[in-house]
Design a protein around this motif. Structure first.
Motif, PDB file in Angstrom:
ATOM      1  N   THR A   1      -7.569  52.898   3.485  1.00  0.00           N
ATOM      2  CA  THR A   1      -8.859  52.783   3.838  1.00  0.00           C
ATOM      3  C   THR A   1      -9.001  51.966   5.142  1.00  0.00           C
ATOM      4  O   THR A   1      -7.914  51.346   5.651  1.00  0.00           O
ATOM      5  CB  THR A   1      -9.474  51.546   2.903  1.00  0.00           C
ATOM      6  OG1 THR A   1      -8.642  50.553   2.497  1.00  0.00           O
ATOM      7  CG2 THR A   1      -9.630  52.139   1.313  1.00  0.00           C
ATOM      8  N   GLY A   2     -10.158  52.004   5.791  1.00  0.00           N
ATOM      9  CA  GLY A   2     -10.347  51.374   7.021  1.00  0.00           C
ATOM     10  C   GLY A   2      -9.576  51.922   7.893  1.00  0.00           C
ATOM     11  O   GLY A   2      -9.395  52.819   8.400  1.00  0.00           O
ATOM     12  N   ASN A   3      -8.776  50.784   8.639  1.00  0.00           N
ATOM     13  CA  ASN A   3      -7.851  51.292   9.720  1.00  0.00           C
ATOM     14  C   ASN A   3      -6.360  51.709   9.214  1.00  0.00           C
ATOM     15  O   ASN A   3      -5.477  51.889   9.968  1.00  0.00           O
ATOM     16  CB  ASN A   3      -7.901  50.095  10.670  1.00  0.00           C
ATOM     17  CG  ASN A   3      -7.494  48.622  10.144  1.00  0.00           C
ATOM     18  OD1 ASN A   3      -6.809  48.881   8.989  1.00  0.00           O
ATOM     19  ND2 ASN A   3      -7.333  47.746  10.890  1.00  0.00           N
ATOM     20  N   GLY A   4      -6.287  51.736   7.970  1.00  0.00           N
ATOM     21  CA  GLY A   4      -5.112  52.198   7.281  1.00  0.00           C
ATOM     22  C   GLY A   4      -4.147  51.002   6.850  1.00  0.00           C
ATOM     23  O   GLY A   4      -3.250  51.223   6.230  1.00  0.00           O
ATOM     24  N   LYS A   5      -4.500  49.748   7.335  1.00  0.00           N
ATOM     25  CA  LYS A   5      -3.735  48.603   6.653  1.00  0.00           C
ATOM     26  C   LYS A   5      -3.988  48.320   5.387  1.00  0.00           C
ATOM     27  O   LYS A   5      -3.014  47.675   4.652  1.00  0.00           O
ATOM     28  CB  LYS A   5      -4.176  47.326   7.691  1.00  0.00           C
ATOM     29  CG  LYS A   5      -3.695  47.675   9.058  1.00  0.00           C
ATOM     30  CD  LYS A   5      -4.027  46.237   9.559  1.00  0.00           C
ATOM     31  CE  LYS A   5      -3.648  46.341  11.041  1.00  0.00           C
ATOM     32  NZ  LYS A   5      -3.941  45.186  11.872  1.00  0.00           N
ATOM     33  N   HIS A   6      -5.049  48.689   4.695  1.00  0.00           N
ATOM     34  CA  HIS A   6      -5.305  48.592   3.046  1.00  0.00           C
ATOM     35  C   HIS A   6      -5.420  49.923   2.415  1.00  0.00           C
ATOM     36  O   HIS A   6      -5.603  51.011   3.111  1.00  0.00           O
ATOM     37  CB  HIS A   6      -6.606  47.770   3.144  1.00  0.00           C
ATOM     38  CG  HIS A   6      -6.387  46.398   3.625  1.00  0.00           C
ATOM     39  ND1 HIS A   6      -5.773  45.356   3.174  1.00  0.00           N
ATOM     40  CD2 HIS A   6      -7.001  45.991   5.027  1.00  0.00           C
ATOM     41  CE1 HIS A   6      -5.687  44.293   3.915  1.00  0.00           C
ATOM     42  NE2 HIS A   6      -6.449  44.593   5.035  1.00  0.00           N
ATOM     43  N   TYR A   7      -5.197  49.572   1.025  1.00  0.00           N
ATOM     44  CA  TYR A   7      -5.502  50.998   0.302  1.00  0.00           C
ATOM     45  C   TYR A   7      -5.932  50.837  -1.040  1.00  0.00           C
ATOM     46  O   TYR A   7      -5.986  49.766  -1.494  1.00  0.00           O
ATOM     47  CB  TYR A   7      -4.085  51.859   0.332  1.00  0.00           C
ATOM     48  CG  TYR A   7      -2.925  51.086  -0.101  1.00  0.00           C
ATOM     49  CD1 TYR A   7      -2.646  50.833  -1.614  1.00  0.00           C
ATOM     50  CD2 TYR A   7      -2.268  50.089   0.857  1.00  0.00           C
ATOM     51  CE1 TYR A   7      -1.581  50.233  -1.710  1.00  0.00           C
ATOM     52  CE2 TYR A   7      -1.261  49.547   0.335  1.00  0.00           C
ATOM     53  CZ  TYR A   7      -0.963  49.197  -1.131  1.00  0.00           C
ATOM     54  OH  TYR A   7       0.140  48.556  -1.444  1.00  0.00           O
ATOM     55  N   MET A   8      -6.168  51.880  -1.786  1.00  0.00           N
ATOM     56  CA  MET A   8      -6.598  51.718  -2.969  1.00  0.00           C
ATOM     57  C   MET A   8      -5.695  53.012  -3.754  1.00  0.00           C
ATOM     58  O   MET A   8      -5.431  53.819  -3.103  1.00  0.00           O
ATOM     59  CB  MET A   8      -8.015  51.967  -3.399  1.00  0.00           C
ATOM     60  CG  MET A   8      -8.670  53.225  -2.798  1.00  0.00           C
ATOM     61  SD  MET A   8     -10.076  53.527  -3.391  1.00  0.00           S
ATOM     62  CE  MET A   8     -11.006  54.803  -1.921  1.00  0.00           C
ATOM     63  N   LEU A   9      -5.651  52.900  -5.201  1.00  0.00           N
ATOM     64  CA  LEU A   9      -5.205  53.929  -5.796  1.00  0.00           C
ATOM     65  C   LEU A   9      -6.259  54.792  -6.752  1.00  0.00           C
ATOM     66  O   LEU A   9      -6.904  54.017  -7.124  1.00  0.00           O
ATOM     67  CB  LEU A   9      -4.161  53.313  -6.848  1.00  0.00           C
ATOM     68  CG  LEU A   9      -2.566  52.994  -5.997  1.00  0.00           C
ATOM     69  CD1 LEU A   9      -1.836  52.450  -6.947  1.00  0.00           C
ATOM     70  CD2 LEU A   9      -2.003  54.218  -5.801  1.00  0.00           C
ATOM     71  N   VAL A  10      -6.046  55.828  -6.687  1.00  0.00           N
ATOM     72  CA  VAL A  10      -7.001  56.600  -7.572  1.00  0.00           C
ATOM     73  C   VAL A  10      -6.525  57.702  -8.692  1.00  0.00           C
ATOM     74  O   VAL A  10      -5.628  58.297  -8.029  1.00  0.00           O
ATOM     75  CB  VAL A  10      -8.164  57.489  -6.693  1.00  0.00           C
ATOM     76  CG1 VAL A  10      -9.092  58.233  -7.462  1.00  0.00           C
ATOM     77  CG2 VAL A  10      -8.772  56.461  -5.679  1.00  0.00           C
TER      78      VAL A  10
END
Length: 176
Positions: A27-36
Protein backbone atom coordinates in the motif's frame (compact mmCIF):
# COMPACT_ATOMS: atom_id res chain seq x y z
CA UNK A 1 2.65 -11.25 -3.73
CA UNK A 2 2.12 -14.86 -2.78
CA UNK A 3 3.21 -15.15 0.86
CA UNK A 4 1.56 -18.48 1.56
CA UNK A 5 3.76 -20.54 3.85
CA UNK A 6 3.43 -24.02 2.38
CA UNK A 7 5.18 -25.51 5.44
CA UNK A 8 2.49 -24.09 7.74
CA UNK A 9 -0.05 -26.89 8.46
CA UNK A 10 -2.96 -24.43 8.39
CA UNK A 11 -1.90 -23.11 4.98
CA UNK A 12 -1.34 -26.64 3.71
CA UNK A 13 -4.89 -27.61 4.71
CA UNK A 14 -6.37 -24.49 3.12
CA UNK A 15 -4.35 -24.93 -0.09
CA UNK A 16 -5.34 -28.59 -0.36
CA UNK A 17 -9.01 -27.55 -0.29
CA UNK A 18 -8.54 -25.64 -3.55
CA UNK A 19 -10.92 -23.03 -2.08
CA UNK A 20 -8.50 -20.51 -0.56
CA UNK A 21 -5.89 -18.09 -1.81
CA UNK A 22 -3.89 -15.44 0.04
CA UNK A 23 -1.89 -12.46 -1.22
CA UNK A 24 0.15 -9.63 0.27
CA UNK A 25 -0.80 -6.26 -1.21
CA UNK A 26 1.64 -3.33 -0.85
CA UNK A 27 0.00 0.00 0.00
CA UNK A 28 0.97 3.62 -0.41
CA UNK A 29 4.69 3.95 -1.11
CA UNK A 30 5.21 0.23 -0.50
CA UNK A 31 6.40 0.54 3.10
CA UNK A 32 3.14 -0.90 4.41
CA UNK A 33 0.91 -3.72 3.27
CA UNK A 34 -2.23 -5.69 3.90
CA UNK A 35 -3.08 -9.35 3.47
CA UNK A 36 -6.10 -10.37 1.42
CA UNK A 37 -7.43 -13.91 1.32
CA UNK A 38 -10.36 -15.29 -0.64
CA UNK A 39 -12.28 -18.34 0.52
CA UNK A 40 -15.08 -20.18 -1.23
CA UNK A 41 -17.17 -22.54 0.91
CA UNK A 42 -18.46 -25.87 -0.34
CA UNK A 43 -21.97 -25.61 -1.77
CA UNK A 44 -24.80 -27.63 -0.28
CA UNK A 45 -23.96 -26.98 3.38
CA UNK A 46 -27.52 -26.09 4.32
CA UNK A 47 -28.85 -29.53 3.50
CA UNK A 48 -25.85 -31.76 4.10
CA UNK A 49 -24.19 -32.21 7.51
CA UNK A 50 -20.94 -33.61 6.02
CA UNK A 51 -20.53 -30.57 3.76
CA UNK A 52 -21.41 -28.24 6.64
CA UNK A 53 -18.63 -29.83 8.75
CA UNK A 54 -16.16 -29.49 5.87
CA UNK A 55 -17.03 -25.80 5.63
CA UNK A 56 -16.61 -25.35 9.39
CA UNK A 57 -13.11 -26.86 9.17
CA UNK A 58 -12.30 -24.60 6.23
CA UNK A 59 -13.51 -21.46 8.03
CA UNK A 60 -11.78 -22.39 11.29
CA UNK A 61 -8.50 -22.79 9.41
CA UNK A 62 -8.94 -19.44 7.67
CA UNK A 63 -9.58 -17.80 11.05
CA UNK A 64 -6.45 -19.42 12.50
CA UNK A 65 -4.45 -18.16 9.54
CA UNK A 66 -5.82 -14.62 9.95
CA UNK A 67 -4.98 -14.70 13.66
CA UNK A 68 -1.33 -15.40 12.79
CA UNK A 69 -1.15 -11.73 11.65
CA UNK A 70 -2.81 -9.70 14.44
CA UNK A 71 -0.89 -6.50 13.64
CA UNK A 72 -1.31 -6.63 9.86
CA UNK A 73 -4.60 -5.61 8.19
CA UNK A 74 -6.02 -8.95 7.04
CA UNK A 75 -9.20 -9.23 4.96
CA UNK A 76 -11.00 -12.42 3.97
CA UNK A 77 -13.29 -12.03 0.95
CA UNK A 78 -15.87 -14.76 0.96
CA UNK A 79 -18.57 -16.78 -0.65
CA UNK A 80 -19.31 -18.99 2.35
CA UNK A 81 -22.21 -20.77 0.62
CA UNK A 82 -24.31 -20.29 3.74
CA UNK A 83 -25.38 -17.34 5.85
CA UNK A 84 -22.30 -16.43 7.93
CA UNK A 85 -24.46 -16.27 11.07
CA UNK A 86 -25.29 -19.98 10.59
CA UNK A 87 -21.64 -21.01 10.96
CA UNK A 88 -20.38 -21.92 14.43
CA UNK A 89 -16.75 -21.18 13.53
CA UNK A 90 -17.53 -17.77 12.03
CA UNK A 91 -19.99 -16.81 14.79
CA UNK A 92 -17.56 -17.74 17.58
CA UNK A 93 -14.72 -15.82 15.93
CA UNK A 94 -16.92 -12.74 15.70
CA UNK A 95 -18.23 -13.13 19.26
CA UNK A 96 -14.65 -13.33 20.56
CA UNK A 97 -13.64 -10.37 18.34
CA UNK A 98 -11.02 -12.37 16.45
CA UNK A 99 -12.64 -11.01 13.32
CA UNK A 100 -15.44 -8.76 12.17
CA UNK A 101 -18.09 -9.10 9.47
CA UNK A 102 -17.63 -5.67 7.88
CA UNK A 103 -20.97 -5.43 6.03
CA UNK A 104 -22.82 -6.51 9.18
CA UNK A 105 -20.94 -4.00 11.31
CA UNK A 106 -21.47 -1.15 8.84
CA UNK A 107 -25.20 -1.97 8.48
CA UNK A 108 -25.87 -2.64 12.16
CA UNK A 109 -29.16 -0.71 12.15
CA UNK A 110 -30.41 -2.15 8.86
CA UNK A 111 -31.37 -5.56 7.58
CA UNK A 112 -28.47 -7.03 5.63
CA UNK A 113 -29.21 -7.52 1.95
CA UNK A 114 -29.04 -10.86 0.21
CA UNK A 115 -25.89 -11.09 -1.89
CA UNK A 116 -26.70 -14.11 -4.05
CA UNK A 117 -29.47 -15.01 -6.44
CA UNK A 118 -29.39 -18.15 -8.55
CA UNK A 119 -30.30 -16.22 -11.71
CA UNK A 120 -29.14 -12.61 -11.34
CA UNK A 121 -28.65 -10.20 -8.43
CA UNK A 122 -30.77 -7.08 -7.98
CA UNK A 123 -31.02 -4.61 -5.12
CA UNK A 124 -33.79 -5.59 -2.70
CA UNK A 125 -33.98 -9.19 -3.94
CA UNK A 126 -35.74 -11.62 -1.61
CA UNK A 127 -37.38 -15.01 -1.67
CA UNK A 128 -36.50 -18.34 -3.21
CA UNK A 129 -32.95 -18.81 -4.48
CA UNK A 130 -31.63 -15.71 -2.63
CA UNK A 131 -29.34 -15.61 0.38
CA UNK A 132 -26.61 -13.65 2.14
CA UNK A 133 -23.54 -15.80 1.49
CA UNK A 134 -20.96 -13.17 0.57
CA UNK A 135 -19.15 -10.90 3.01
CA UNK A 136 -15.80 -9.44 3.96
CA UNK A 137 -14.22 -10.50 7.23
CA UNK A 138 -11.45 -8.46 8.84
CA UNK A 139 -9.15 -8.75 11.81
CA UNK A 140 -9.13 -5.87 14.31
CA UNK A 141 -6.36 -3.99 12.50
CA UNK A 142 -8.17 -4.24 9.17
CA UNK A 143 -11.57 -3.38 10.68
CA UNK A 144 -10.11 -0.16 12.13
CA UNK A 145 -8.88 0.82 8.66
CA UNK A 146 -12.31 0.34 7.05
CA UNK A 147 -14.25 3.58 6.49
CA UNK A 148 -17.23 2.16 4.65
CA UNK A 149 -18.90 -0.70 2.82
CA UNK A 150 -20.80 -0.50 -0.44
CA UNK A 151 -22.78 -3.10 -2.36
CA UNK A 152 -22.10 -2.64 -6.09
CA UNK A 153 -25.51 -3.58 -7.49
CA UNK A 154 -24.97 -2.08 -10.92
CA UNK A 155 -21.64 -3.86 -11.39
CA UNK A 156 -23.31 -7.11 -10.31
CA UNK A 157 -25.95 -6.93 -13.04
CA UNK A 158 -25.95 -10.18 -15.00
CA UNK A 159 -24.12 -12.12 -12.27
CA UNK A 160 -25.31 -14.31 -9.42
CA UNK A 161 -23.30 -12.50 -6.68
CA UNK A 162 -23.19 -8.80 -5.87
CA UNK A 163 -19.68 -7.32 -5.48
CA UNK A 164 -18.93 -5.69 -2.13
CA UNK A 165 -16.47 -2.81 -1.83
CA UNK A 166 -14.67 -1.96 1.40
CA UNK A 167 -13.18 1.53 1.50
CA UNK A 168 -9.97 1.67 3.49
CA UNK A 169 -8.36 4.63 5.22
CA UNK A 170 -4.81 4.75 3.86
CA UNK A 171 -3.41 6.53 6.91
CA UNK A 172 -4.37 3.50 9.00
CA UNK A 173 -1.50 1.57 7.43
CA UNK A 174 0.95 4.02 8.98
CA UNK A 175 -0.31 2.90 12.39
CA UNK A 176 0.64 -0.77 12.01
Amino acid sequence: YDVTDKTNPTCAFLLASGRWIERLVPTGNGKHYMLVACIYGYSGARGNKTIKLANEALYASAIIRMDQFPNVPYYILTDVNDDPSDSDALSRAMESELMYDLPADWNADEALPNTFHKECVAEGMEGKDTSRIDTIFANTTAARACIGIEYLWEEGTGFDHVPIRASIRGAAFDET
